[in-house]
Write an enzyme that holds these catalytic residues in place. Structure first.
Site, PDB file in Angstrom:
ATOM      1  N   HIS A  72       0.823  -1.217   0.000  1.00  0.00           N
ATOM      2  CA  HIS A  72       0.000   0.000   0.000  1.00  0.00           C
ATOM      3  C   HIS A  72       0.854   1.263   0.000  1.00  0.00           C
ATOM      4  O   HIS A  72       0.526   2.241  -0.686  1.00  0.00           O
ATOM      5  CB  HIS A  72      -0.973  -0.026   1.185  1.00  0.00           C
ATOM      6  CG  HIS A  72      -2.049  -1.064   1.019  1.00  0.00           C
ATOM      7  ND1 HIS A  72      -2.259  -2.092   1.905  1.00  0.00           N
ATOM      8  CD2 HIS A  72      -2.941  -1.238   0.022  1.00  0.00           C
ATOM      9  CE1 HIS A  72      -3.252  -2.859   1.469  1.00  0.00           C
ATOM     10  NE2 HIS A  72      -3.691  -2.363   0.322  1.00  0.00           N
ATOM     11  N   ASP A  96     -10.313  -3.158   0.854  1.00  0.00           N
ATOM     12  CA  ASP A  96      -9.769  -3.485   2.181  1.00  0.00           C
ATOM     13  C   ASP A  96      -9.364  -2.232   2.952  1.00  0.00           C
ATOM     14  O   ASP A  96      -9.141  -2.280   4.153  1.00  0.00           O
ATOM     15  CB  ASP A  96      -8.557  -4.420   2.043  1.00  0.00           C
ATOM     16  CG  ASP A  96      -7.501  -3.851   1.117  1.00  0.00           C
ATOM     17  OD1 ASP A  96      -7.374  -4.329  -0.033  1.00  0.00           O
ATOM     18  OD2 ASP A  96      -6.827  -2.863   1.487  1.00  0.00           O
ATOM     19  N   ASP A 148     -18.678  -0.450 -10.809  1.00  0.00           N
ATOM     20  CA  ASP A 148     -17.586  -0.994 -11.602  1.00  0.00           C
ATOM     21  C   ASP A 148     -16.661   0.149 -12.020  1.00  0.00           C
ATOM     22  O   ASP A 148     -17.132   1.189 -12.497  1.00  0.00           O
ATOM     23  CB  ASP A 148     -18.164  -1.694 -12.834  1.00  0.00           C
ATOM     24  CG  ASP A 148     -17.070  -2.099 -13.796  1.00  0.00           C
ATOM     25  OD1 ASP A 148     -16.317  -3.016 -13.476  1.00  0.00           O
ATOM     26  OD2 ASP A 148     -16.943  -1.425 -14.858  1.00  0.00           O
ATOM     27  N   GLY A 149     -15.358  -0.045 -11.829  1.00  0.00           N
ATOM     28  CA  GLY A 149     -14.396   1.021 -12.107  1.00  0.00           C
ATOM     29  C   GLY A 149     -14.397   1.458 -13.559  1.00  0.00           C
ATOM     30  O   GLY A 149     -14.239   2.648 -13.864  1.00  0.00           O
ATOM     31  N   ASP A 167      -6.158  -0.408  -7.344  1.00  0.00           N
ATOM     32  CA  ASP A 167      -5.830  -1.480  -6.394  1.00  0.00           C
ATOM     33  C   ASP A 167      -6.878  -2.567  -6.562  1.00  0.00           C
ATOM     34  O   ASP A 167      -7.754  -2.756  -5.717  1.00  0.00           O
ATOM     35  CB  ASP A 167      -5.861  -0.896  -4.972  1.00  0.00           C
ATOM     36  CG  ASP A 167      -5.602  -1.953  -3.913  1.00  0.00           C
ATOM     37  OD1 ASP A 167      -5.946  -1.703  -2.737  1.00  0.00           O
ATOM     38  OD2 ASP A 167      -5.086  -3.031  -4.263  1.00  0.00           O
ATOM     39  N   SER A 169      -8.283  -6.589  -8.012  1.00  0.00           N
ATOM     40  CA  SER A 169      -7.895  -7.989  -8.057  1.00  0.00           C
ATOM     41  C   SER A 169      -7.236  -8.258  -9.411  1.00  0.00           C
ATOM     42  O   SER A 169      -7.158  -7.364 -10.261  1.00  0.00           O
ATOM     43  CB  SER A 169      -9.118  -8.891  -7.858  1.00  0.00           C
ATOM     44  OG  SER A 169     -10.249  -8.160  -7.527  1.00  0.00           O
TER      45      SER A 169
HETATM   46  N1  SAM Z   1      -4.013  -5.905  -3.284  1.00  0.00           N
HETATM   47  C1  SAM Z   1      -4.880  -6.832  -3.899  1.00  0.00           C
HETATM   48  C2  SAM Z   1      -4.198  -7.477  -5.076  1.00  0.00           C
HETATM   49  O1  SAM Z   1      -3.053  -7.078  -5.395  1.00  0.00           O
HETATM   50  O2  SAM Z   1      -4.726  -8.411  -5.639  1.00  0.00           O
HETATM   51  C3  SAM Z   1      -6.191  -6.152  -4.269  1.00  0.00           C
HETATM   52  C4  SAM Z   1      -6.994  -5.975  -3.070  1.00  0.00           C
HETATM   53  S1  SAM Z   1      -8.493  -5.107  -3.212  1.00  0.00           S
HETATM   54  C5  SAM Z   1      -9.381  -5.894  -1.980  1.00  0.00           C
HETATM   55  C6  SAM Z   1      -9.241  -5.651  -4.708  1.00  0.00           C
HETATM   56  C7  SAM Z   1     -10.624  -5.073  -4.883  1.00  0.00           C
HETATM   57  O3  SAM Z   1     -10.914  -4.833  -6.267  1.00  0.00           O
HETATM   58  C8  SAM Z   1     -11.731  -6.019  -4.403  1.00  0.00           C
HETATM   59  O4  SAM Z   1     -12.374  -5.471  -3.280  1.00  0.00           O
HETATM   60  C9  SAM Z   1     -12.666  -6.157  -5.597  1.00  0.00           C
HETATM   61  O5  SAM Z   1     -14.026  -6.211  -5.253  1.00  0.00           O
HETATM   62  C10 SAM Z   1     -12.322  -4.889  -6.383  1.00  0.00           C
HETATM   63  N2  SAM Z   1     -12.682  -4.958  -7.798  1.00  0.00           N
HETATM   64  C11 SAM Z   1     -12.536  -6.013  -8.632  1.00  0.00           C
HETATM   65  N3  SAM Z   1     -13.007  -5.710  -9.860  1.00  0.00           N
HETATM   66  C12 SAM Z   1     -13.437  -4.423  -9.801  1.00  0.00           C
HETATM   67  C13 SAM Z   1     -14.033  -3.526 -10.755  1.00  0.00           C
HETATM   68  N4  SAM Z   1     -14.243  -3.914 -12.016  1.00  0.00           N
HETATM   69  N5  SAM Z   1     -14.342  -2.264 -10.356  1.00  0.00           N
HETATM   70  C14 SAM Z   1     -14.110  -1.862  -9.075  1.00  0.00           C
HETATM   71  N6  SAM Z   1     -13.565  -2.685  -8.110  1.00  0.00           N
HETATM   72  C15 SAM Z   1     -13.223  -3.929  -8.480  1.00  0.00           C
END
Ligand code: SAM
Length: 290
Positions: A72, A96, A148-149, A167, A169
């Site tokens: 982070h 998170d 959704d981003g 940040d 997945s």
């Molecule tokens: N540090 C972690 C990694 O390197 O894999 C990422 C952690 S963070 C919790 C990931 C977040 O991205 C999740 O809470 C997930 O719901 C979110 N996420 C996944 N796809 C997304 C999208 N299309 N738009 C916004 N958020 C999204």
């Protein structure tokens, strides 16, 4: 006990993570704290031996107490220290709270927009991993969008953000579209002059071809782009890669200003060192699978 593909070995109390490229991880489970299925993904918070509390999404580790500060701090302070100023910051993903925590440490930031797909992740992390967000969820500068981003950026006004921190997945999850060329074009439009995007991009060793494809897409959109690294312990991938695309600022030139005090990993020297590319990682952009 098998829950939704989860394998917790009743004898030894191991939590078996889903297959990753080339290896499978068994975590010594001290306690399964929370498990639910959201409309988007399987969410688990577990107490792991040595690694502390950890969040898993769809059986893939996302954050572990033991080393989350490295990831982070490097995702946030490298771009924000490279910019002369940053008033508006967009975080995509980050449910998170760790990225948010580090952004709130910058006094000149006036607005923080966090766009998280899954409200359940934020709720679960606030309850079971409160030390990661560390009170940042209550920061008055924060505006949370459960969306959704990609769709959010389609609606974002041009030239709005000084920094976009992704940040999310990994590819192959609901975050897939966030690694597309169109997404990078949308980010380019939403960035203010001199602004830049930083995104977690897996490992230069285990996911070399995926990272290479991401770097090629970025280079096709941004006048300047590249990669920097930090160690990653809990992801067991050795090095974590962050890719960046910029409208003028080159973060590899080092910090333009000091980061807030009290960081546990980030320093100006660590910032500069993060951009040193050893010979084995040169020409990453041209890497292809096989
Ligand atoms: N540090 C972690 C990694 O390197 O894999 C990422 C952690 S963070 C919790 C990931 C977040 O991205 C999740 O809470 C997930 O719901 C979110 N996420 C996944 N796809 C997304 C999208 N299309 N738009 C916004 N958020 C999204």
């Amino acid at each position: 006990m098998s829950q939704a593909g989860w394998q917790v070995d009743p004898e030894s109390g191991w939590l078996v993570e889903s297959q990753t490229i080339g290896f499978q991880v068994r975590w010594r489970l001290l306690r399964l704290l929370h498990h639910e299925r959201s409309p988007y993904q399987d969410i688990v918070v577990a107490e792991l031996d040595r690694f502390g509390r950890a969040l898993f999404l769809d059986r893939i580790l996302q954050v572990a107490e033991m080393d989350e500060f490295i990831y982070h701090e490097m995702l946030v302070h490298v771009p924000l220290a490279a910019l002369p100023a940053a008033r508006r910051v967009l975080i995509i993903g980050g449910g998170d709270g760790g990225t948010l925590r580090e952004v709130t440490r910058w006094p000149d930031v006036e607005e923080i927009h966090l766009v998280e797909l899954d409200e359940a992740v934020v709720r679960v992390c606030r309850q079971w991993l409160p030390q990661v967000g560390d009170g940042a969820w209550d920061d008055p500068r924060l505006k949370i969008h459960y969306a959704d981003g990609y769709a959010f950026l389609q609606e974002a006004p041009a030239g709005t953000y000084d920094a976009i921190l992704v940040d999310c997945s990994d590819p192959g999850t609901p975050a897939d579209t966030l690694y597309s060329e169109t997404f990078y074009r949308l980010a380019d439009r939403a960035l203010a002059p001199g602004g830049f995007l930083v995104q977690q991009a897996l490992s230069p060793f285990i996911h070399r071809d995926v990272l290479a494809a991401i770097l090629r897409r970025l280079a096709g959109v941004f006048s300047q782009s590249g990669v920097y690294f930090c160690p990653s312990i809990a992801y067991l991938i050795g090095l974590q890669a962050f890719v960046w695309g910029s409208k003028g600022t080159n973060p590899a030139a080092g910090p333009a200003r000091p980061a807030p005090g009290g960081t546990r990993w980030y320093t100006p020297e660590v910032h500069r060192a993060a951009f040193i590319v050893p010979p084995a990682l040169e020409n990453l952009q041209s890497a292809t699978s096989g």
